[in-house]
Motif scaffolding. Structure first.
Motif, PDB file in Angstrom:
ATOM      1  N   ARG A 127       0.828  -1.202   0.000  1.00 41.11           N
ATOM      2  CA  ARG A 127       0.000   0.000   0.000  1.00 41.11           C
ATOM      3  C   ARG A 127       0.868   1.259   0.000  1.00 41.11           C
ATOM      4  O   ARG A 127       0.614   2.208  -0.752  1.00 41.11           O
ATOM      5  CB  ARG A 127      -0.928  -0.016   1.224  1.00 41.11           C
ATOM      6  N   ASP A 128       1.907   1.238   0.838  1.00 44.51           N
ATOM      7  CA  ASP A 128       2.811   2.389   0.886  1.00 44.51           C
ATOM      8  C   ASP A 128       3.553   2.566  -0.440  1.00 44.51           C
ATOM      9  O   ASP A 128       3.732   3.701  -0.919  1.00 44.51           O
ATOM     10  CB  ASP A 128       3.822   2.212   2.024  1.00 44.51           C
ATOM     11  N   ILE A 129       3.966   1.404  -1.027  1.00 42.02           N
ATOM     12  CA  ILE A 129       4.675   1.484  -2.309  1.00 42.02           C
ATOM     13  C   ILE A 129       3.770   2.037  -3.402  1.00 42.02           C
ATOM     14  O   ILE A 129       4.194   2.864  -4.227  1.00 42.02           O
ATOM     15  CB  ILE A 129       5.220   0.093  -2.703  1.00 42.02           C
ATOM     16  N   MET A 130       2.515   1.556  -3.403  1.00 39.15           N
ATOM     17  CA  MET A 130       1.577   2.043  -4.421  1.00 39.15           C
ATOM     18  C   MET A 130       1.343   3.532  -4.270  1.00 39.15           C
ATOM     19  O   MET A 130       1.292   4.282  -5.266  1.00 39.15           O
ATOM     20  CB  MET A 130       0.251   1.283  -4.309  1.00 39.15           C
ATOM     21  N   ILE A 131       1.221   3.971  -3.013  1.00 41.04           N
ATOM     22  CA  ILE A 131       1.029   5.410  -2.795  1.00 41.04           C
ATOM     23  C   ILE A 131       2.264   6.184  -3.282  1.00 41.04           C
ATOM     24  O   ILE A 131       2.153   7.202  -3.983  1.00 41.04           O
ATOM     25  CB  ILE A 131       0.763   5.692  -1.299  1.00 41.04           C
ATOM     26  N   SER A 132       3.455   5.639  -2.904  1.00 39.68           N
ATOM     27  CA  SER A 132       4.695   6.303  -3.333  1.00 39.68           C
ATOM     28  C   SER A 132       4.842   6.253  -4.840  1.00 39.68           C
ATOM     29  O   SER A 132       5.289   7.230  -5.465  1.00 39.68           O
ATOM     30  CB  SER A 132       5.903   5.624  -2.666  1.00 39.68           C
ATOM     31  N   TRP A 133       4.456   5.085  -5.441  1.00 43.75           N
ATOM     32  CA  TRP A 133       4.560   4.948  -6.889  1.00 43.75           C
ATOM     33  C   TRP A 133       3.643   5.937  -7.609  1.00 43.75           C
ATOM     34  O   TRP A 133       4.030   6.554  -8.597  1.00 43.75           O
ATOM     35  CB  TRP A 133       4.226   3.517  -7.277  1.00 43.75           C
ATOM     36  N   ASN A 134       2.422   6.046  -7.092  1.00 42.86           N
ATOM     37  CA  ASN A 134       1.495   7.009  -7.695  1.00 42.86           C
ATOM     38  C   ASN A 134       2.025   8.429  -7.574  1.00 42.86           C
ATOM     39  O   ASN A 134       1.955   9.223  -8.525  1.00 42.86           O
ATOM     40  CB  ASN A 134       0.123   6.900  -7.034  1.00 42.86           C
ATOM     41  N   GLU A 135       2.549   8.720  -6.378  1.00 45.65           N
ATOM     42  CA  GLU A 135       3.118  10.058  -6.192  1.00 45.65           C
ATOM     43  C   GLU A 135       4.312  10.265  -7.107  1.00 45.65           C
ATOM     44  O   GLU A 135       4.497  11.345  -7.679  1.00 45.65           O
ATOM     45  CB  GLU A 135       3.523  10.243  -4.727  1.00 45.65           C
ATOM     46  N   LEU A 136       5.146   9.167  -7.257  1.00 40.83           N
ATOM     47  CA  LEU A 136       6.307   9.265  -8.128  1.00 40.83           C
ATOM     48  C   LEU A 136       5.888   9.454  -9.582  1.00 40.83           C
ATOM     49  O   LEU A 136       6.474  10.267 -10.316  1.00 40.83           O
ATOM     50  CB  LEU A 136       7.178   8.016  -7.986  1.00 40.83           C
ATOM     51  N   ASN A 137       4.857   8.671  -9.991  1.00 38.21           N
ATOM     52  CA  ASN A 137       4.374   8.821 -11.364  1.00 38.21           C
ATOM     53  C   ASN A 137       3.860  10.229 -11.629  1.00 38.21           C
ATOM     54  O   ASN A 137       4.102  10.815 -12.698  1.00 38.21           O
ATOM     55  CB  ASN A 137       3.275   7.795 -11.643  1.00 38.21           C
ATOM     56  N   ILE A 138       3.136  10.712 -10.627  1.00 38.98           N
ATOM     57  CA  ILE A 138       2.631  12.084 -10.777  1.00 38.98           C
ATOM     58  C   ILE A 138       3.786  13.065 -10.855  1.00 38.98           C
ATOM     59  O   ILE A 138       3.807  13.984 -11.688  1.00 38.98           O
ATOM     60  CB  ILE A 138       1.692  12.438  -9.604  1.00 38.98           C
ATOM     61  N   SER A 139       4.780  12.822  -9.987  1.00 43.41           N
ATOM     62  CA  SER A 139       5.945  13.714  -9.986  1.00 43.41           C
ATOM     63  C   SER A 139       6.711  13.612 -11.297  1.00 43.41           C
ATOM     64  O   SER A 139       7.142  14.635 -11.868  1.00 43.41           O
ATOM     65  CB  SER A 139       6.877  13.367  -8.812  1.00 43.41           C
ATOM     66  N   ARG A 140       6.861  12.362 -11.809  1.00 39.95           N
ATOM     67  CA  ARG A 140       7.572  12.183 -13.063  1.00 39.95           C
ATOM     68  C   ARG A 140       6.789  12.789 -14.235  1.00 39.95           C
ATOM     69  O   ARG A 140       7.373  13.377 -15.154  1.00 39.95           O
ATOM     70  CB  ARG A 140       7.818  10.696 -13.314  1.00 39.95           C
TER      71      ARG A 140
END
Length: 288
Positions: A127-140
């Motif tokens: 769950r934390d990774i998915m949240i971080s991944w989504n945030e990372l994707n948004i950031s990227r």
């Protein structure tokens, strides 16, 4: 002659004076007694022998029956002991097996609890990774937008290459002209390009070779820039797996542990892959 053969004896009888009838009766009684006694005397041995044999046979028969009963009882007793022993052994085995199964069940329950705990932890991590991944994707995504479409006077203008890259259709090039203390070996330079979603430049044709040569600016005794060409299995090979077929591009024979650099106005040269140089990255341009 007759006098010599016959002997006469004088017998004196002391008799009671009995009447004729009594005398006759007494004589009959004596005769009966003698007759009975004689018969009893003659029959007694046979009767006694028969009685002894009969009693002996009867006792022997009883003893045989008793022995048979005792033997049967002993056999039954032995069989009973064997049966009880086997039963007790089976009970002991079943008890031990039951105890072992209980221990295994307890171990499995403990493992199940551990797995449940690990599952919860992994679920939380995912769950934390998915949240971080989504945030990372948004950031990227935001970074990509800003890199390819920078704002100018509150308006965005999109370019085929991100800021800092040189566009030469159909590719983008990043010439890393860092200071000497930041120069890298061939492998380290390639890793830097990969971190930028690209790779060391692979030259496709003469036009691109000219472009790369023009971007290989002269510096420090005219050292070159790392490109995506190295010696593998005794041959010069590009990073995309192609062999370099144009021998005029590099006049030095392939040597193990050597890689190629691009030198301005001199083409490609073979140097040790462990040398430190600047480098050129390449990636496909974005269609705008």
């Amino acid at each position: 002659m007759a006098d010599e053969e016959v002997n006469y004896a004088s017998v004196t009888f002391n008799t009671k004076k009995l009447s004729r009838s009594q005398v006759k009766k007494e004589e009959e009684t004596i005769y009966d007694d003698v007759k009975v006694k004689y018969k009893a005397t003659e029959q007694t041995p046979d009767t006694n022998n028969f009685s002894i044999d009969e009693r002996s046979g009867s006792r022997r028969h009883h003893y045989e029956q008793l022995a048979c009963c005792l033997g049967t009882f002993c056999v039954i007793l032995v069989l009973g002991i064997i049966a009880v022993t086997v039963y007790q052994k089976q009970v002991m085995n079943l008890t031990a097996e039951n105890h072992s199964l209980r221990e295994k069940n307890e171990q499995l329950e403990a493992q199940n609890k551990e797995l449940e705990t690990e599952k919860e932890n992994l679920t939380e991590q995912i769950r934390d990774i998915m949240i971080s991944w989504n945030e990372l994707n948004i950031s990227r995504a935001q970074w990509s937008i800003d890199a390819y479409c920078p704002k100018e006077n509150n308006n965005r203008k999109c370019n085929p290459c991100q800021a800092g890259w040189i566009y030469a259709e159909p590719s983008c090039y990043a010439v890393n002209d860092a200071d000497r203390d930041q120069w890298k070996t061939w492998e380290a330079a390639r890793e830097d390009c990969r971190g930028k979603s690209s790779d060391l430049v692979v030259v496709i044709n003469e036009k691109e070779k000219k472009t790369v040569s023009e971007k290989s600016w002269t510096y420090d005794e005219n050292k070159g820039y790392w490109i995506g060409l190295r010696v593998e299995d005794g041959k010069w090979k590009w990073l995309d797996g192609r062999n370099m077929t144009n021998s005029s591009w590099i006049d030095q024979p392939p040597s193990a542990g050597h890689c190629a650099v691009s030198v301005q106005n001199q083409g490609f040269k073979s140097v040790s892959c462990n040398e430190k140089n600047r480098w050129i990255c390449k990636k496909k341009a974005v269609i705008v």
